[in-house]
Design a protein around this motif. Structure first.
Motif, PDB file in Angstrom:
ATOM      1  N   TYR A 145      24.562  -4.905   9.309  1.00  0.00           N
ATOM      2  CA  TYR A 145      25.293  -3.662   9.118  1.00  0.00           C
ATOM      3  C   TYR A 145      26.507  -3.823   8.201  1.00  0.00           C
ATOM      4  CZ  TYR A 145      22.355  -2.939  13.170  1.00  0.00           C
ATOM      5  OH  TYR A 145      21.268  -2.886  14.026  1.00  0.00           O
ATOM      6  N   SER A 146      26.459  -4.856   7.361  1.00  0.00           N
ATOM      7  CA  SER A 146      27.512  -5.100   6.380  1.00  0.00           C
ATOM      8  C   SER A 146      26.872  -5.276   5.016  1.00  0.00           C
ATOM      9  CB  SER A 146      28.303  -6.354   6.756  1.00  0.00           C
ATOM     10  OG  SER A 146      27.493  -7.519   6.573  1.00  0.00           O
ATOM     11  N   LYS A 147      27.694  -5.491   3.992  1.00  0.00           N
ATOM     12  CA  LYS A 147      27.176  -5.697   2.644  1.00  0.00           C
ATOM     13  C   LYS A 147      26.351  -6.978   2.541  1.00  0.00           C
ATOM     14  CE  LYS A 147      30.727  -3.024   0.252  1.00  0.00           C
ATOM     15  NZ  LYS A 147      31.843  -3.046  -0.726  1.00  0.00           N
ATOM     16  N   ALA A 148      26.466  -7.850   3.531  1.00  0.00           N
ATOM     17  CA  ALA A 148      25.641  -9.062   3.537  1.00  0.00           C
ATOM     18  C   ALA A 148      24.181  -8.754   3.818  1.00  0.00           C
ATOM     19  CB  ALA A 148      26.168 -10.053   4.581  1.00  0.00           C
ATOM     20  N   GLY A 149      23.919  -7.586   4.404  1.00  0.00           N
ATOM     21  CA  GLY A 149      22.539  -7.261   4.759  1.00  0.00           C
ATOM     22  C   GLY A 149      22.123  -5.842   4.443  1.00  0.00           C
TER      23      GLY A 149
ATOM     24  N   ALA B 264      13.829  -4.564   0.696  1.00  0.00           N
ATOM     25  CA  ALA B 264      13.718  -4.991  -0.703  1.00  0.00           C
ATOM     26  C   ALA B 264      13.172  -3.877  -1.574  1.00  0.00           C
ATOM     27  CB  ALA B 264      12.836  -6.235  -0.798  1.00  0.00           C
ATOM     28  N   VAL B 265      12.175  -3.153  -1.065  1.00  0.00           N
ATOM     29  CA  VAL B 265      11.584  -2.046  -1.817  1.00  0.00           C
ATOM     30  C   VAL B 265      12.617  -0.966  -2.103  1.00  0.00           C
ATOM     31  CG1 VAL B 265       9.955  -0.125  -1.619  1.00  0.00           C
ATOM     32  CG2 VAL B 265       9.212  -2.436  -1.049  1.00  0.00           C
ATOM     33  N   ARG B 266      13.405  -0.626  -1.100  1.00  0.00           N
ATOM     34  CA  ARG B 266      14.384   0.458  -1.273  1.00  0.00           C
ATOM     35  C   ARG B 266      15.417   0.090  -2.336  1.00  0.00           C
ATOM     36  NH1 ARG B 266      14.894   4.286   3.894  1.00  0.00           N
ATOM     37  NH2 ARG B 266      16.186   5.398   2.401  1.00  0.00           N
ATOM     38  N   THR B 267      15.820  -1.177  -2.371  1.00  0.00           N
ATOM     39  CA  THR B 267      16.822  -1.595  -3.355  1.00  0.00           C
ATOM     40  C   THR B 267      16.231  -1.675  -4.757  1.00  0.00           C
ATOM     41  OG1 THR B 267      18.105  -2.826  -1.710  1.00  0.00           O
ATOM     42  CG2 THR B 267      18.403  -3.446  -4.009  1.00  0.00           C
ATOM     43  N   LEU B 268      15.119  -2.383  -4.905  1.00  0.00           N
ATOM     44  CA  LEU B 268      14.524  -2.562  -6.231  1.00  0.00           C
ATOM     45  C   LEU B 268      14.082  -1.243  -6.849  1.00  0.00           C
ATOM     46  CD1 LEU B 268      12.521  -5.825  -5.496  1.00  0.00           C
ATOM     47  CD2 LEU B 268      14.202  -5.565  -7.333  1.00  0.00           C
ATOM     48  N   SER B 269      13.538  -0.361  -6.034  1.00  0.00           N
ATOM     49  CA  SER B 269      13.064   0.918  -6.580  1.00  0.00           C
ATOM     50  C   SER B 269      14.212   1.745  -7.135  1.00  0.00           C
ATOM     51  CB  SER B 269      12.305   1.702  -5.504  1.00  0.00           C
ATOM     52  OG  SER B 269      13.132   1.973  -4.388  1.00  0.00           O
ATOM     53  N   ARG B 270      15.381   1.697  -6.502  1.00  0.00           N
ATOM     54  CA  ARG B 270      16.523   2.463  -6.985  1.00  0.00           C
ATOM     55  C   ARG B 270      17.114   1.893  -8.272  1.00  0.00           C
ATOM     56  NH1 ARG B 270      15.902   3.939  -2.009  1.00  0.00           N
ATOM     57  NH2 ARG B 270      16.786   5.902  -1.242  1.00  0.00           N
TER      58      ARG B 270
ATOM     59  N   ASN C 230      20.445 -16.154   9.909  1.00  0.00           N
ATOM     60  CA  ASN C 230      20.604 -17.244   8.950  1.00  0.00           C
ATOM     61  C   ASN C 230      19.399 -17.215   8.017  1.00  0.00           C
ATOM     62  OD1 ASN C 230      21.131 -19.561   7.533  1.00  0.00           O
ATOM     63  ND2 ASN C 230      20.770 -20.954   9.230  1.00  0.00           N
ATOM     64  N   TRP C 231      19.658 -17.096   6.733  1.00  0.00           N
ATOM     65  CA  TRP C 231      18.584 -17.023   5.739  1.00  0.00           C
ATOM     66  C   TRP C 231      18.673 -18.270   4.860  1.00  0.00           C
ATOM     67  CZ3 TRP C 231      15.555 -13.032   6.976  1.00  0.00           C
ATOM     68  CH2 TRP C 231      16.137 -11.970   7.665  1.00  0.00           C
ATOM     69  N   PRO C 232      17.982 -19.338   5.210  1.00  0.00           N
ATOM     70  CA  PRO C 232      18.083 -20.584   4.430  1.00  0.00           C
ATOM     71  C   PRO C 232      17.487 -20.431   3.036  1.00  0.00           C
ATOM     72  CG  PRO C 232      16.296 -20.740   6.023  1.00  0.00           C
ATOM     73  CD  PRO C 232      16.999 -19.445   6.302  1.00  0.00           C
ATOM     74  N   LYS C 233      18.045 -21.159   2.094  1.00  0.00           N
ATOM     75  CA  LYS C 233      17.550 -21.134   0.722  1.00  0.00           C
ATOM     76  C   LYS C 233      16.740 -22.395   0.442  1.00  0.00           C
ATOM     77  CE  LYS C 233      21.262 -18.250  -1.152  1.00  0.00           C
ATOM     78  NZ  LYS C 233      22.344 -18.136  -2.143  1.00  0.00           N
ATOM     79  N   LYS C 234      15.509 -22.177  -0.015  1.00  0.00           N
ATOM     80  CA  LYS C 234      14.619 -23.280  -0.351  1.00  0.00           C
ATOM     81  C   LYS C 234      14.526 -23.467  -1.862  1.00  0.00           C
ATOM     82  CE  LYS C 234       9.918 -24.964   0.568  1.00  0.00           C
ATOM     83  NZ  LYS C 234       8.593 -24.621   1.193  1.00  0.00           N
TER      84      LYS C 234
ATOM     85  N   TYR D 290      18.479 -10.764   1.122  1.00  0.00           N
ATOM     86  CA  TYR D 290      19.876 -10.597   1.526  1.00  0.00           C
ATOM     87  C   TYR D 290      20.775 -11.663   0.892  1.00  0.00           C
ATOM     88  CZ  TYR D 290      17.251  -7.975   4.985  1.00  0.00           C
ATOM     89  OH  TYR D 290      16.364  -7.122   5.582  1.00  0.00           O
ATOM     90  N   PRO D 291      21.996 -11.312   0.461  1.00  0.00           N
ATOM     91  CA  PRO D 291      22.524  -9.947   0.416  1.00  0.00           C
ATOM     92  C   PRO D 291      21.788  -9.121  -0.626  1.00  0.00           C
ATOM     93  CG  PRO D 291      24.037 -11.468  -0.653  1.00  0.00           C
ATOM     94  CD  PRO D 291      22.964 -12.295  -0.038  1.00  0.00           C
ATOM     95  N   PRO D 292      21.601  -7.832  -0.386  1.00  0.00           N
ATOM     96  CA  PRO D 292      20.722  -7.037  -1.242  1.00  0.00           C
ATOM     97  C   PRO D 292      21.229  -6.811  -2.656  1.00  0.00           C
ATOM     98  CG  PRO D 292      21.779  -5.659   0.407  1.00  0.00           C
ATOM     99  CD  PRO D 292      22.101  -7.067   0.772  1.00  0.00           C
TER     100      PRO D 292
END
Length: 580
Positions: free
Chosen positions: A49-53, A213-219, A171-175, A188-190
């Motif tokens: 519920y923040s800009k991180a997500g 992801a769809v909502r962000t990329l489409s806009r 926690n969203w680890p980066k690979k 995230y963050p979007p």
């Protein structure tokens, strides 16, 4: 002057900490001081519920009536919020009611406001609260002699507590993200997906995280509009003519759409009581059968509230029930099903009538959280393989606006959903993006290069080795979570099949390691001997997923915080069963 006040640390300041703080403030006691250590600069919102997500386009999948009571209701808070805040989210308070969803960032503001109100209550109750913002917890250790927990932070400081509750959240680890161009290990963050592009994007997953992801990329690459009948349309921007979104999911299914839910706290079902848990364990060699939970929590309430549907499914096994419920979804085109379910959901909300079997399936998922640690390994494997795929689809509760956008993108030729097999794989491409390899529905092998890839399957669970606080591992405070096989023969068969998660003891008992660390019903961590620790509690969802298969949401925060508080304030600790 008071002496020897108990020191309690809440590690993280998101929704889990909010509910834990509420429990402490409402306990009627004030012989403790609370320190909240938060990595961001605000309390309450956490990641979702923040800009991180979230961005302004991201919507909650719960409405006001489904949110456990904190201090004020969402409806009352919105009606008393400053107009300039509501204008940011195009929110008209006179049109808002308890059955509406809302922007996640606005909901984060609500949770932050609730934290402020609770801090005021704490002052009135004589409870001291210390907040450490922008402070990252790097390690934790427990001293059994001193009976203190030491928390270490990134700034080199350390703090001693009598008790801590780990509320560190998602926690969203980066690979490969940051190493491979246009590869994203999560959405995230979007704001990192704010890209104007003119090529197809591969998205792994089709549920809520993928829809984010769809909502962000489409806009970023086009605009939505809607007509007077609330039908959405989509138009690509200039320069994004070749932009497309390609979602990939096993089975090629979308999750179910949000409908009218009767009650926030799922009052239509009665959770297993402690007496029922004890009785079932006594009757089944310390296990609680999955079939018993399915019958008791799902079927029996249907018998009372939806007898016609109950009569149709009363004799079905879990496997037969899932087959029946999934057969329609698997037969129909995913977008046609989405359209028909949207109409069904609209009717449900307009009439304020629940789709009861779906609501009860959500109740079942919620109710399994606590008895799950008493399932046999066989039943846990069965739960994950058979029942959870249906539950995860039905209880996603995708907001209607998200569904309308998906349909608009599909109608504009911008969105595809591809069914992939369980052996599908995604590998980084040298030139950037990813190679998606899978067998399609016609049995043909596909190896498709995408210039951009987003892994959006949701919060991954972690094993013990991934637990971020090494001091608790090295000190033996925490241990891996295991479930015992009821049948040694079945355990031996799994081990013979080269399953690396299977082990056995000298008595010939077989066990399966599950994600996360071992905990009891009070969310106290357990050592390798199964001994509970009265100083260290955990609500961090990625690290308890093995024993809490449906562990997300505010209902979880509310229920878990109650159990933790009771253990904190009482000396009686529940016994531990089936130790490895």
């Amino acid at each position: 002057m008071r002496h020897h006040l108990k020191q309690i640390g809440l590690l993280g300041g998101g929704p889990a900490a909010l509910f834990m703080y509420k429990r402490l403030i409402g306990s009627g006691l004030n012989d403790f001081e609370i320190t909240i250590i938060e990595k961001s600069d605000r309390l309450g919102a956490g990641v979702p519920y923040s800009k991180a997500g979230a961005k302004p386009e991201h919507i909650t999948n719960v409405s006001g009536n489904e949110i456990p009571e904190i201090v004020t209701s969402v409806k009352d808070w919105i009606r008393n919020s400053p107009p300039e805040l509501l204008e940011q989210f195009d929110m008209q308070p006179e049109l808002f009611n308890d059955f509406k969803v809302m922007p996640r960032l606005l909901f984060g503001k609500y949770l932050e406001a609730q934290f402020t109100l609770l801090r005021n209550e704490a002052r009135r109750a004589g409870i001291s609260t210390k907040i450490l913002f922008k402070t990252m917890v790097t390690d934790i250790s427990d001293d059994v002699v001193e009976e203190k927990v030491t928390v270490y932070t990134q700034g080199g400081e350390s703090f001693k507590f009598d008790q801590v509750v780990i509320c560190t959240g998602h926690n969203w680890p980066k690979k490969f993200e940051g190493k491979v161009n246009n590869w994203f290990d999560s959405p995230y963050p979007p704001n990192k997906l704010d890209k104007k592009i003119s090529y197809p994007v591969a998205i792994k997953g089709s549920s809520l995280t993928a829809i984010d992801a769809v909502r962000t990329l489409s806009r970023c690459n086009g605009t939505f509009s809607k007509n007077e009948d609330n039908v959405y349309s989509y138009e690509l921007r200039k320069g994004s003519e070749n932009f497309r979104l390609v979602m990939h999911s096993i089975g090629g299914l979308f999750p179910a759409i949000r409908f009218h839910l009767e009650d926030t706290h799922l009052s239509l079902y009665k959770p297993l009581t402690d007496e029922e848990v004890s009785k079932s364990k006594a009757q089944h060699e310390s296990f609680i059968p999955l079939d018993y939970i399915f019958e008791r929590v799902f079927k029996q309430p249907l018998k009372e509230h939806k007898p016609e549907f109950y009569n149709e499914i009363k004799d079905l096994s879990i496997e037969d029930f899932v087959t029946r419920m999934m057969s329609l979804r698997e037969r129909l085109d995913a977008f046609e099903l989405l359209k028909s379910e949207l109409a069904e959901a609209d009717k449900s909300i307009k009439r304020q009538q629940s789709i009861l079997w779906k609501e009860m399936l959500g109740s079942l998922s919620y109710a399994m959280n606590y008895p799950a640690k008493y399932l046999s390994a066989e039943d846990m494997m069965r739960l994950k393989k058979v029942l959870m795929p249906l539950i995860s689809i039905v209880i996603a509760y995708v907001p209607q606006s998200s569904c309308r956008e998906l349909l608009a993108l599909y109608n504009a030729g911008v969105l595809d959903l591809i069914a992939v097999d369980k052996n599908s794989s995604v590998e980084p491409a040298e030139e950037g993006g990813a190679i998606y390899s899978f067998v399609d529905v016609e049995g043909q092998e596909q190896n498709v290069h995408y210039n951009m890839f987003v892994d959006a399957v949701g919060q991954p669970p972690f094993m013990l080795k991934d637990f971020p606080f090494e001091g608790l591992i090295k000190g033996g405070t925490v241990s891996a979570a295991y479930l015992q096989f009821k049948s040694s023969e079945e355990g031996a068969k799994e081990k013979a099949g080269a399953n690396p998660l299977i082990t056995h003891d000298s008595q010939g008992n077989y066990f399966m390691q599950v994600p996360g660390i071992n905990i009891n019903d009070a969310f106290q961590v357990l050592d390798k001997y199964g001994v509970n620790n009265t100083r260290v509690y955990i609500m961090a969802v990625p690290y308890i997923a093995g024993l809490n298969p449906d562990y997300s949401g505010l209902d979880f925060c509310e229920a878990a915080s109650e159990r933790i508080l009771k253990a904190m304030l009482n000396t009686e600790i529940a016994p531990v069963d089936k130790l490895v």
